[in-house]
Design a protein around this motif. Sequence first.
Motif, PDB file in Angstrom:
ATOM      1  N   GLY A 107       0.805  -1.209   0.000  1.00  0.00           N
ATOM      2  CA  GLY A 107       0.000   0.000   0.000  1.00  0.00           C
ATOM      3  C   GLY A 107       0.837   1.257   0.000  1.00  0.00           C
ATOM      4  N   ALA A 108       0.147   2.383  -0.046  1.00  0.00           N
ATOM      5  CA  ALA A 108       0.773   3.699  -0.023  1.00  0.00           C
ATOM      6  C   ALA A 108      -0.201   4.671   0.611  1.00  0.00           C
ATOM      7  CB  ALA A 108       1.129   4.155  -1.437  1.00  0.00           C
ATOM      8  N   ALA A 109       0.272   5.426   1.597  1.00  0.00           N
ATOM      9  CA  ALA A 109      -0.600   6.361   2.319  1.00  0.00           C
ATOM     10  C   ALA A 109       0.050   7.731   2.372  1.00  0.00           C
ATOM     11  CB  ALA A 109      -0.867   5.850   3.737  1.00  0.00           C
ATOM     12  N   GLY A 110      -0.778   8.773   2.428  1.00  0.00           N
ATOM     13  CA  GLY A 110      -0.270  10.129   2.577  1.00  0.00           C
ATOM     14  C   GLY A 110       0.731  10.472   1.499  1.00  0.00           C
ATOM     15  N   ALA A 111       1.909  10.945   1.915  1.00  0.00           N
ATOM     16  CA  ALA A 111       2.947  11.309   0.957  1.00  0.00           C
ATOM     17  C   ALA A 111       3.452  10.098   0.177  1.00  0.00           C
ATOM     18  CB  ALA A 111       4.107  11.997   1.676  1.00  0.00           C
ATOM     19  N   GLY A 112       3.236   8.895   0.702  1.00  0.00           N
ATOM     20  CA  GLY A 112       3.569   7.691  -0.051  1.00  0.00           C
ATOM     21  C   GLY A 112       2.711   7.563  -1.291  1.00  0.00           C
ATOM     22  N   LEU A 113       1.430   7.947  -1.165  1.00  0.00           N
ATOM     23  CA  LEU A 113       0.546   7.967  -2.327  1.00  0.00           C
ATOM     24  C   LEU A 113       0.984   9.053  -3.296  1.00  0.00           C
ATOM     25  CD1 LEU A 113      -1.945   7.052  -3.871  1.00  0.00           C
ATOM     26  CD2 LEU A 113      -3.337   8.499  -2.361  1.00  0.00           C
ATOM     27  N   SER A 114       1.384  10.209  -2.775  1.00  0.00           N
ATOM     28  CA  SER A 114       1.914  11.273  -3.640  1.00  0.00           C
ATOM     29  C   SER A 114       3.098  10.758  -4.456  1.00  0.00           C
ATOM     30  CB  SER A 114       2.366  12.471  -2.796  1.00  0.00           C
ATOM     31  OG  SER A 114       1.317  13.000  -2.032  1.00  0.00           O
ATOM     32  N   LEU A 115       3.987  10.034  -3.802  1.00  0.00           N
ATOM     33  CA  LEU A 115       5.184   9.518  -4.453  1.00  0.00           C
ATOM     34  C   LEU A 115       4.820   8.541  -5.566  1.00  0.00           C
ATOM     35  CD1 LEU A 115       8.308   9.660  -4.207  1.00  0.00           C
ATOM     36  CD2 LEU A 115       8.165   7.684  -2.681  1.00  0.00           C
ATOM     37  N   ALA A 116       3.858   7.657  -5.302  1.00  0.00           N
ATOM     38  CA  ALA A 116       3.443   6.691  -6.314  1.00  0.00           C
ATOM     39  C   ALA A 116       2.803   7.379  -7.510  1.00  0.00           C
ATOM     40  CB  ALA A 116       2.472   5.676  -5.701  1.00  0.00           C
ATOM     41  N   LEU A 117       1.930   8.355  -7.245  1.00  0.00           N
ATOM     42  CA  LEU A 117       1.223   9.039  -8.328  1.00  0.00           C
ATOM     43  C   LEU A 117       2.128   9.988  -9.102  1.00  0.00           C
ATOM     44  CD1 LEU A 117      -2.171   9.828  -6.566  1.00  0.00           C
ATOM     45  CD2 LEU A 117      -1.713   8.040  -8.252  1.00  0.00           C
ATOM     46  N   ALA A 118       3.228  10.414  -8.489  1.00  0.00           N
ATOM     47  CA  ALA A 118       4.176  11.284  -9.189  1.00  0.00           C
ATOM     48  C   ALA A 118       4.900  10.544 -10.310  1.00  0.00           C
ATOM     49  CB  ALA A 118       5.204  11.849  -8.211  1.00  0.00           C
ATOM     50  N   CYS A 119       4.960   9.222 -10.208  1.00  0.00           N
ATOM     51  CA  CYS A 119       5.648   8.429 -11.227  1.00  0.00           C
ATOM     52  C   CYS A 119       4.845   8.432 -12.526  1.00  0.00           C
ATOM     53  CB  CYS A 119       5.854   7.002 -10.728  1.00  0.00           C
ATOM     54  SG  CYS A 119       6.961   6.894  -9.293  1.00  0.00           S
ATOM     55  N   ASP A 120       5.518   8.177 -13.625  1.00  0.00           N
ATOM     56  CA  ASP A 120       4.881   8.243 -14.934  1.00  0.00           C
ATOM     57  C   ASP A 120       3.895   7.105 -15.144  1.00  0.00           C
ATOM     58  OD1 ASP A 120       6.528  10.489 -15.899  1.00  0.00           O
ATOM     59  OD2 ASP A 120       8.154   9.033 -15.765  1.00  0.00           O
ATOM     60  N   LEU A 121       4.208   5.947 -14.615  1.00  0.00           N
ATOM     61  CA  LEU A 121       3.355   4.779 -14.736  1.00  0.00           C
ATOM     62  C   LEU A 121       3.249   4.116 -13.364  1.00  0.00           C
ATOM     63  CD1 LEU A 121       4.833   3.268 -18.037  1.00  0.00           C
ATOM     64  CD2 LEU A 121       2.809   4.693 -17.826  1.00  0.00           C
ATOM     65  N   LEU A 122       2.168   3.344 -13.168  1.00  0.00           N
ATOM     66  CA  LEU A 122       1.916   2.751 -11.857  1.00  0.00           C
ATOM     67  C   LEU A 122       1.474   1.296 -12.019  1.00  0.00           C
ATOM     68  CD1 LEU A 122       1.453   2.865  -8.783  1.00  0.00           C
ATOM     69  CD2 LEU A 122      -0.732   3.981  -9.225  1.00  0.00           C
ATOM     70  N   VAL A 123       2.207   0.409 -11.357  1.00  0.00           N
ATOM     71  CA  VAL A 123       1.851  -1.007 -11.278  1.00  0.00           C
ATOM     72  C   VAL A 123       1.547  -1.317  -9.824  1.00  0.00           C
ATOM     73  CG1 VAL A 123       2.663  -3.378 -11.584  1.00  0.00           C
ATOM     74  CG2 VAL A 123       3.300  -1.617 -13.251  1.00  0.00           C
ATOM     75  N   THR A 124       0.406  -1.936  -9.555  1.00  0.00           N
ATOM     76  CA  THR A 124       0.045  -2.243  -8.171  1.00  0.00           C
ATOM     77  C   THR A 124      -0.685  -3.570  -8.082  1.00  0.00           C
ATOM     78  OG1 THR A 124      -1.095  -1.423  -6.198  1.00  0.00           O
ATOM     79  CG2 THR A 124      -2.169  -1.037  -8.297  1.00  0.00           C
ATOM     80  N   THR A 125      -0.694  -4.132  -6.891  1.00  0.00           N
ATOM     81  CA  THR A 125      -1.466  -5.348  -6.663  1.00  0.00           C
ATOM     82  C   THR A 125      -2.928  -5.001  -6.428  1.00  0.00           C
ATOM     83  OG1 THR A 125      -1.179  -5.349  -4.257  1.00  0.00           O
ATOM     84  CG2 THR A 125       0.552  -6.399  -5.574  1.00  0.00           C
ATOM     85  N   ARG A 126      -3.783  -5.958  -6.647  1.00  0.00           N
ATOM     86  CA  ARG A 126      -5.208  -5.761  -6.407  1.00  0.00           C
ATOM     87  C   ARG A 126      -5.478  -5.447  -4.946  1.00  0.00           C
ATOM     88  NH1 ARG A 126      -8.019  -7.804 -10.769  1.00  0.00           N
ATOM     89  NH2 ARG A 126      -6.760  -9.084 -12.178  1.00  0.00           N
ATOM     90  N   GLN A 127      -4.696  -6.072  -4.047  1.00  0.00           N
ATOM     91  CA  GLN A 127      -4.963  -5.979  -2.617  1.00  0.00           C
ATOM     92  C   GLN A 127      -4.344  -4.760  -1.954  1.00  0.00           C
ATOM     93  OE1 GLN A 127      -3.394  -8.449  -4.230  1.00  0.00           O
ATOM     94  NE2 GLN A 127      -4.519 -10.379  -3.967  1.00  0.00           N
ATOM     95  N   ALA A 128      -3.431  -4.074  -2.626  1.00  0.00           N
ATOM     96  CA  ALA A 128      -2.741  -2.930  -2.010  1.00  0.00           C
ATOM     97  C   ALA A 128      -3.750  -1.895  -1.529  1.00  0.00           C
ATOM     98  CB  ALA A 128      -1.779  -2.309  -3.012  1.00  0.00           C
TER      99      ALA A 128
END
Length: 266
Positions: A107-128
């Motif tokens: 998962g990613a929360a708070g600024a961690g979500l900001s960091l993930a969304l700042a990337c050009d592309l995003l790969v994640t698990t269904r459960q994250a």
Amino acid sequence: MSEVLCEQRGAVRVLINHDPATRNALNADLYAALAAALDEAQADPQVGAIVLAGGGNFFCSGGDLRLLAQRRSMAPQQRRAKLEGLHDLIRHIGRCSKPVIAAVEGGAAGAGLSLALACDLLVTTRQAQFSVAYVKVGLTPDGGVTAFLAQFLSRQVLTQLCLSGERFNGERLHAMGAVNQLVEEGQALQAAVQLAATLADGPAQAMARIKHLCQHAYGATLEEQLEQEAQHMVLSQGEDEAAEGIHAFLEKRPADFRRLRQAPEQ
């Protein structure tokens, strides 16, 4: 203690925020280390794409609340200076000419979500699990998360997520339009590296310009975007990448863009 682990997988540079004890919480040292690692990857002609991941099967829990609590005693300008470390890292990702892909496990929360969304592309698990968690601790969003989410959410949905701090999983984020690839648990890093490898052999200068165009498309008028597209196309048509790509197409062979990226011999 947080650290950035670097791995080279073919033409893909993998950067791992490694501090499993805090679920890879963010701090000033990490901002600087990640920014430096991005600069190094940017300058290396052997690197065609970058993957950002978290250690210990979790992407990032956001800012370290123990450190944030200490900022109460600081003057506002001191707090701002601390915050700029995060914002400079977000800018670094945007300025990097090479594709940056987030691989999110856990998962990613708070600024961690900001960091993930700042990337050009995003790969994640269904459960994250994801959350704009700031409101839960009496804080407001940072790291550009509201700007990133606003690119694919209505104002009403954006406001609900930010005011409630509710959790949502990878499947919902995918349905929102923010995820490039949805995978099963434990497969995010491998899938992100595979995706990065498909981009790493591409034309570096053209891809940098494409990244710039995509970043600015949401806030630009049609006339502004047409002008940017024209400027980039005129430059691209005169470069070796276009010559190689067009000749390869006409000769019915794969284009060899990697050869053009290699550093010249000294």
